[in-house]
Design a protein around this motif. Structure first.
Motif, PDB file in Angstrom:
ATOM      1  N   GLY A  82      -2.009  -5.228  -4.778  1.00 20.00           N
ATOM      2  CA  GLY A  82      -1.357  -4.085  -5.390  1.00 20.00           C
ATOM      3  C   GLY A  82      -0.866  -3.089  -4.353  1.00 20.00           C
ATOM      4  O   GLY A  82      -1.373  -3.034  -3.224  1.00 20.00           O
ATOM      5  N   LEU A  83       0.116  -2.301  -4.742  1.00 18.87           N
ATOM      6  CA  LEU A  83       0.684  -1.286  -3.850  1.00 18.87           C
ATOM      7  C   LEU A  83      -0.399  -0.319  -3.374  1.00 18.87           C
ATOM      8  O   LEU A  83      -1.213   0.149  -4.161  1.00 18.87           O
ATOM      9  N   TYR A  84      -0.378  -0.063  -2.056  1.00 17.33           N
ATOM     10  CA  TYR A  84      -1.303   0.829  -1.354  1.00 17.33           C
ATOM     11  C   TYR A  84      -2.688   0.231  -1.155  1.00 17.33           C
ATOM     12  O   TYR A  84      -3.653   0.943  -0.854  1.00 17.33           O
ATOM     13  N   ASP A  85      -2.798  -1.080  -1.321  1.00 16.55           N
ATOM     14  CA  ASP A  85      -4.025  -1.744  -0.906  1.00 16.55           C
ATOM     15  C   ASP A  85      -4.242  -1.486   0.583  1.00 16.55           C
ATOM     16  O   ASP A  85      -3.290  -1.328   1.351  1.00 16.55           O
ATOM     17  N   MET A  86      -5.496  -1.477   0.988  1.00 13.55           N
ATOM     18  CA  MET A  86      -5.854  -1.202   2.377  1.00 13.55           C
ATOM     19  C   MET A  86      -5.088  -2.083   3.361  1.00 13.55           C
ATOM     20  O   MET A  86      -4.654  -1.623   4.424  1.00 13.55           O
ATOM     21  N   THR A  87      -4.899  -3.345   3.024  1.00 14.16           N
ATOM     22  CA  THR A  87      -4.224  -4.254   3.959  1.00 14.16           C
ATOM     23  C   THR A  87      -2.760  -3.889   4.149  1.00 14.16           C
ATOM     24  O   THR A  87      -2.202  -4.096   5.233  1.00 14.16           O
ATOM     25  N   MET A  88      -2.127  -3.321   3.135  1.00 11.65           N
ATOM     26  CA  MET A  88      -0.741  -2.874   3.273  1.00 11.65           C
ATOM     27  C   MET A  88      -0.659  -1.727   4.276  1.00 11.65           C
ATOM     28  O   MET A  88       0.246  -1.693   5.133  1.00 11.65           O
TER      29      MET A  88
END
Length: 324
Positions: free
Chosen positions: A244-250
Motif C-alpha cells: 500500500g501507498l506509504y508503506d515503509m519499504t516505499m
C-alpha cells in the motif's frame, strides 16, 4: 514472483492458530498519509513522474529474469515464512467445500500454498511462477510439510503471467464460451493428471494474487488481471493483497530508483509498485469484477535485530466474478 513481508501480523507464531494474536489495524492510514506528506524528506515520492516524452529513461520492462535471480539467491527457503494470517484474512479458503480449486499467481517458494493446503483436504492448488527453481522449491517445501498430502492437490505451472497465457487445461475455451464469449486465447496442453475424457479442470473457484501484482509494470497490470479473471469461474473470488501507498519499504527508495509514479526498481532489477485503494478498485472493476472488500491493513512491527519500529501498509481486496 513474490516479495517479502515484515513479521508482525501473526504474533507468537509458535502458538496454535486460535491463540495467536492477529494484527491488521494498528494505526490509521490517513494519519500516516498526513505525516509523510508533511515531511519535506519524502517530497520526491509525491511529485508527478515525467511522461515518456519528457523522460530520458525507458519505461520499466517485465523483470522475469531479475525475479529468477532473486529466488536463486534465496533458495534456502528461509526468506519467506508461512502465511497463516491469510486464512484469517480470507476465511473463504479454509471454509470452502466441494473440492475447491485455487490458482495462486506468483507462488514463490510455497509460503501461501502451504497454509491453503493445510487448511482443507478438499482444496487443490494450481500455482504458477516464472522461476523453475522456485517451483521446484515450492514442491519440495510442501511435500516435506507435515500434515499435508499433496498427491493430486498441488500442480505447479511454469509461466510468466505478465507475458504468457494460461494453459488451456485450466479452463478450456469450450467450457468457458458458455460463460464468457470474449475469453483469452490459451495454450494447448494436456497434463497427465487429467482423465482421458476430461478437457480441462473446469476453471478456478479462487484466484489468489499475494504480493505479485506490484512486481509487474503498471502498464500491463490490466491485461494481467484480465487474463487471471478469464480462468475464474462465474461467481468465483479473486483474493488480493499487496503493498500500500506509504508503506515503509516505499519510503526507503531513493529518488533515482523511481521508474514511474509510485513505481520503483530495486538494485537487483525487480520492480515494486505501491497501491492506493482507488487504483486497485479501478483495476479490478475494469476487469469486470465486483468489489466485496477493499481496505488498508496497517501494521506496526519491530525489527528484532535493531529494535527499530516499522509501519507497514498493505492493501487487502476481495472481488467476485459476476455469476452467469
Amino acid at each position: 514472483m513474490e516479495v517479502e513481508e515484515a513479521p508482525g501480523e501473526l504474533v507468537n507464531a509458535g502458538k496454535g492458530e486460535a491463540e495467536a494474536e492477529y494484527h491488521s489495524h494498528d494505526f490509521e492510514w490517513e494519519d500516516l498519509k498526513a505525516e509523510v506528506e508533511s515531511d519535506p524528506a519524502f517530497s520526491y515520492h509525491l511529485s508527478p513522474f515525467p511522461g515518456p516524452a519528457a523522460s530520458t529513461t525507458s519505461p520499466p520492462q517485465p523483470s522475469s529474469e531479475a525475479w529468477r535471480s532473486f529466488h536463486r539467491r534465496h533458495a534456502s527457503g528461509k526468506f519467506f515464512k508461512e502465511r497463516r494470517y491469510l486464512l484469517k484474512e480470507f476465511p473463504e479458503l479454509p471454509n470452502s467445500t466441494d473440492c475447491a480449486k485455487i490458482l495462486e499467481v506468483g507462488c514463490g517458494n510455497g509460503s501461501t500454498a502451504v497454509s491453503i493446503l493445510r487448511s482443507s483436504e478438499s482444496i487443490t492448488v494450481f500455482a504458477c511462477d516464472c522461476s523453475k527453481d522456485t517451483l521446484e522449491k515450492a514442491n519440495e517445501v510442501i511435500s516435506n510439510t507435515k500434515g499435508i498430502d499433496i498427491k493430486d492437490r498441488f500442480h505447479p505451472i511454469l509461466m510468466d503471467v505478465s507475458r504468457e497465457t494460461f494453459p488451456d487445461w485450466l479452463f478450456c475455451s469450450a467450457c468457458r464460451s458458455s460463460h464468457d464469449p470474449s475469453h483469452h486465447k490459451m495454450r494447448k496442453e494436456h497434463p497427465d493428471f487429467l482423465r482421458e475424457n476430461q478437457c480441462c479442470v473446469g476453471g478456478m473457484d479462487f484466484v489468489t494474487m499475494i504480493f505479485t501484482l506490484s512486481a509487474i509494470p503498471f502498464a500491463i497490470m490490466p491485461s494481467t488481471i484480465e487474463q487471471c479473471v478469464s480462468v475464474l469461474k462465474p461467481g468465483g473470488l479473486f483474493l488480493f493483497r499487496d503493498y500500500g501507498l506509504y508503506d515503509m519499504t516505499m519510503l526507503r527508495f531513493l529518488p533515482h530508483q523511481r521508474v514511474g509514479f509510485r513505481e520503483y526498481m530495486r538494485s537487483d532489477g525487480t520492480l515494486s509498485y505501491f497501491f492506493t485503494l482507488d487504483t486497485v478498485r479501478e483495476l479490478f472493476r475494469a476487469a469486470g469484477l465486483i468489489e466485496l472488500e477493499l481496505e488498508y491493513c496497517c501494521v506496526k512491527s519491530v525489527n528484532r535485530k535493531n529494535g527499530k519500529k516499522m509501519q507497514r501498509v498493505w492493501v487487502h481486496g476481495k472481488f467476485q466474478k459476476p455469476p452467469s
